[in-house]
Design a protein around this motif. Structure first.
Motif, short mmCIF file in Angstrom:
data_model
loop_
_atom_site.label_atom_id
_atom_site.label_comp_id
_atom_site.label_asym_id
_atom_site.label_seq_id
_atom_site.Cartn_x
_atom_site.Cartn_y
_atom_site.Cartn_z
N THR A 259 0.83 -1.21 0.00
CA THR A 259 0.00 0.00 0.00
C THR A 259 0.86 1.25 0.00
OG1 THR A 259 -1.69 -1.20 1.23
CG2 THR A 259 -1.84 1.20 1.22
N LEU B 101 1.59 9.57 -4.96
CA LEU B 101 2.09 10.89 -4.53
C LEU B 101 3.12 11.43 -5.52
CD1 LEU B 101 2.47 10.33 -0.67
CD2 LEU B 101 0.81 11.80 -1.84
N VAL C 62 0.78 4.21 -2.66
CA VAL C 62 0.57 5.60 -2.24
C VAL C 62 1.75 6.47 -2.66
CG1 VAL C 62 0.31 7.11 -0.26
CG2 VAL C 62 -0.96 4.97 -0.36
N GLN C 63 2.96 5.89 -2.50
CA GLN C 63 4.16 6.65 -2.90
C GLN C 63 4.14 6.96 -4.39
OE1 GLN C 63 7.78 4.60 -1.97
NE2 GLN C 63 9.09 6.35 -2.48
#
Length: 523
Positions: free
Chosen positions: A33, A41, A37-38
């Motif tokens: 996850t 982002l 998310v990284q």
């Protein structure tokens, strides 16, 4: 007992194994996850960086646009200043040109007159010499016939020796005899007679002068005529001294001539004519003076709105207060009204109809009444003038008004004024206005308008100055003297005065065409 312990241990081991597996799975899921998310982002940061660059580029473009707008505004102002300076210089050059042309014409006329006098004198002397030679030849022939039979060879030689003395005596006797008192006189018929100007056939109309003359005796040797004229404000025979020079027209082949396109800025005109043959010019005819009636007025700068710059017969709207600037500039330069024939001393006593200048400390018109009046009253008769306005003017009006027109009142919006109004602001309109009543005119807007006022008949007509088409006519009863009135906003106009009522306008009025176009609701 031991078995139970072994079972507990086994169960605990299995539980630990399961817990380890769960922890491993949770950690793996968290790591996955976090990676997702990284990555998201990272994409968001990349997108924001790109948007930031776009915003920076857009801000730079806006700054450039603002800079260009400021530069354009400054350049427009500079261009307007340059155009105003150019117009000022052009006006000065035009005045200098007119002055130089007038001086050149005056010098040319005086030099031509002197050269013609010198040529006439030389021609008379030459023809007199030819006549003297012919007389001398006849005298010599007569002397030879009388003396030859009575003298011998010696006497003939002596006579030939004495012949010059006898010839001189005979020539002197002929020159100073009673039959020829003027030694330089020409034979009869050599110099053309002075023409006679026929005033009954001459005509002044439509700012044209047709002059007709005749010769007292028939003379087939006349080659052409020379006509001279000048403007004056004095009735009767021409005076020896005048401010205006004689203007010369040469090479006229007929016994009449028409001067066209004249501006009658003075009350009278002097005329004289002389005839010329191939050799010599005759004497001038008796000068005659013709009256040149026309409506002549100036714009009264003391009545103008403070945003109007008045220069003789031209007016320009100036948002910065043209009237105030013009007064300050005149006070600084120490200059008065622009020199013109109507301001010269030659006009004599001012007309009693000319309005006195108003008070300088109080504007005659103010607020949105961008108005200026003429300086000459209309209290009778017929009068005509023309006005040319700048087509780019936002608003323009021309007409007449009573002196009682209020400071804040606009032309056509009160019972004290009548006008034609052109509006180019937001939408184009061409209307006739009086007492705040409006009639829309179904006609093309001309760039030059003619105004005809018949005070006693109560007619105020507006024309296309080029085609003399009737645009509108007010039919009313004037109860007070009138003044020419003009209004302009964000534009300029120029008035032409010194005009006579055109013949076509008189014919239209006589036929009743003008009155048929009047609107009773506006009177």
């Amino acid at each position: 007992m031991c078995a139970r312990v072994h079972v507990c241990v086994y169960v605990c081991a299995r539980v630990c194994t399961c817990l380890h597996t769960c922890v491993y799975v949770c950690v793996h899921l968290c790591l996955s996850t976090l990676l997702v998310v990284q990555e998201a982002l990272r994409k968001i940061i990349t997108t924001l960086a790109m948007k930031n660059e776009e915003i920076q580029s857009f801000i730079y473009s806006l700054k450039q646009m603002l800079l260009n707008v400021e530069v354009k505004a400054n350049s427009t102002k500079v261009q307007e200043d340059l155009e105003a300076e150019f117009q000022s210089l052009f006006s000065v050059l035009e005045e200098l040109k007119e002055g130089m042309l007038m001086k050149i014409k005056q010098d040319r006329a005086s030099r031509t007159y002197e050269l013609q006098n010198q040529l006439a004198a030389c021609t008379r002397a030459l023809e007199s010499s030819e006549e003297l030679l012919e007389t001398a030849n006849q005298t010599l022939q007569a002397m030879d016939r009388e003396d030859f039979p009575q003298v011998g060879a010696c006497d003939a030689a002596r006579q030939r020796t004495m012949r010059p003395v006898t010839f001189a005596f005979q020539v002197n006797k002929h020159i100073f005899s009673a039959q020829n008192p003027d030694p330089l006189s020409l034979p009869s018929g050599a110099v053309p007679s002075a023409p006679v100007i026929d005033l009954a056939e001459s005509l002044v109309a439509d700012n044209c002068v047709t002059l007709v003359w005749r010769m007292p005796d028939e003379d087939s040797k006349i080659d052409h005529y020379v006509l001279e004229y000048r403007r004056t404000n004095f009735e009767g025979p021409p005076r020896l001294k005048e401010d205006q020079p004689w203007m010369v027209i040469e090479g006229i082949r007929q016994t009449e001539y028409t001067l066209t396109g004249l501006k009658f800025d003075m009350k009278y005109m002097n005329f004289r004519v002389k005839a010329c043959n191939k050799a010599v010019a005759g004497e001038f005819s008796e000068p005659v003076t013709l009256e040149t009636p026309a409506f002549m007025f100036r714009l009264d700068a003391s009545t103008s709105h403070q945003n109007l710059r008045v220069d003789d017969l031209s007016v320009e709207w100036d948002a910065m207060g043209g009237k105030v600037q013009d007064i300050k500039a005149r006070e600084k330069d120490g200059k008065g009204r622009t020199a013109s024939p109507i301001n010269s001393p030659a006009r004599g006593t001012p007309s009693p109809k000319r309005m006195p200048s108003g008070r300088g400390g109080r504007d005659r018109f103010t607020a949105e009444s961008y108005t200026v009046l003429g300086d000459t009253l209309i209290d009778g008769g017929e009068h005509y003038w023309e006005v040319r306005y700048e087509p780019d003017s936002k608003a323009f009006g021309v007409g007449v008004a009573y002196r009682s027109l209020g400071r804040f009142e606009q032309l056509g919006k009160t019972a004290a004024s009548w006008c034609l109004h052109v509006n180019n602001w937001l939408q184009v309109s061409f209307t006739a206005k009086h007492a705040n009543k409006v009639k829309v005119l179904d006609a093309p807007v001309p760039d030059c308008l003619g105004v005809h006022c018949d005070f006693h008949q109560g007619l105020l007509s507006f024309y296309n100055a080029r085609t003399k088409q009737v645009l509108h006519t007010f039919k009313t009863r004037f109860t007070q003297p009138l003044l020419p009135a003009f209004t302009v906003w964000c534009g300029s106009f120029q008035v032409t005065t010194g005009l006579q009522v055109p013949s076509s306008v008189r014919c239209l009025q006589k036929r009743g065409s003008a009155t048929s176009s009047s609107n009773t609701s506006l009177t």
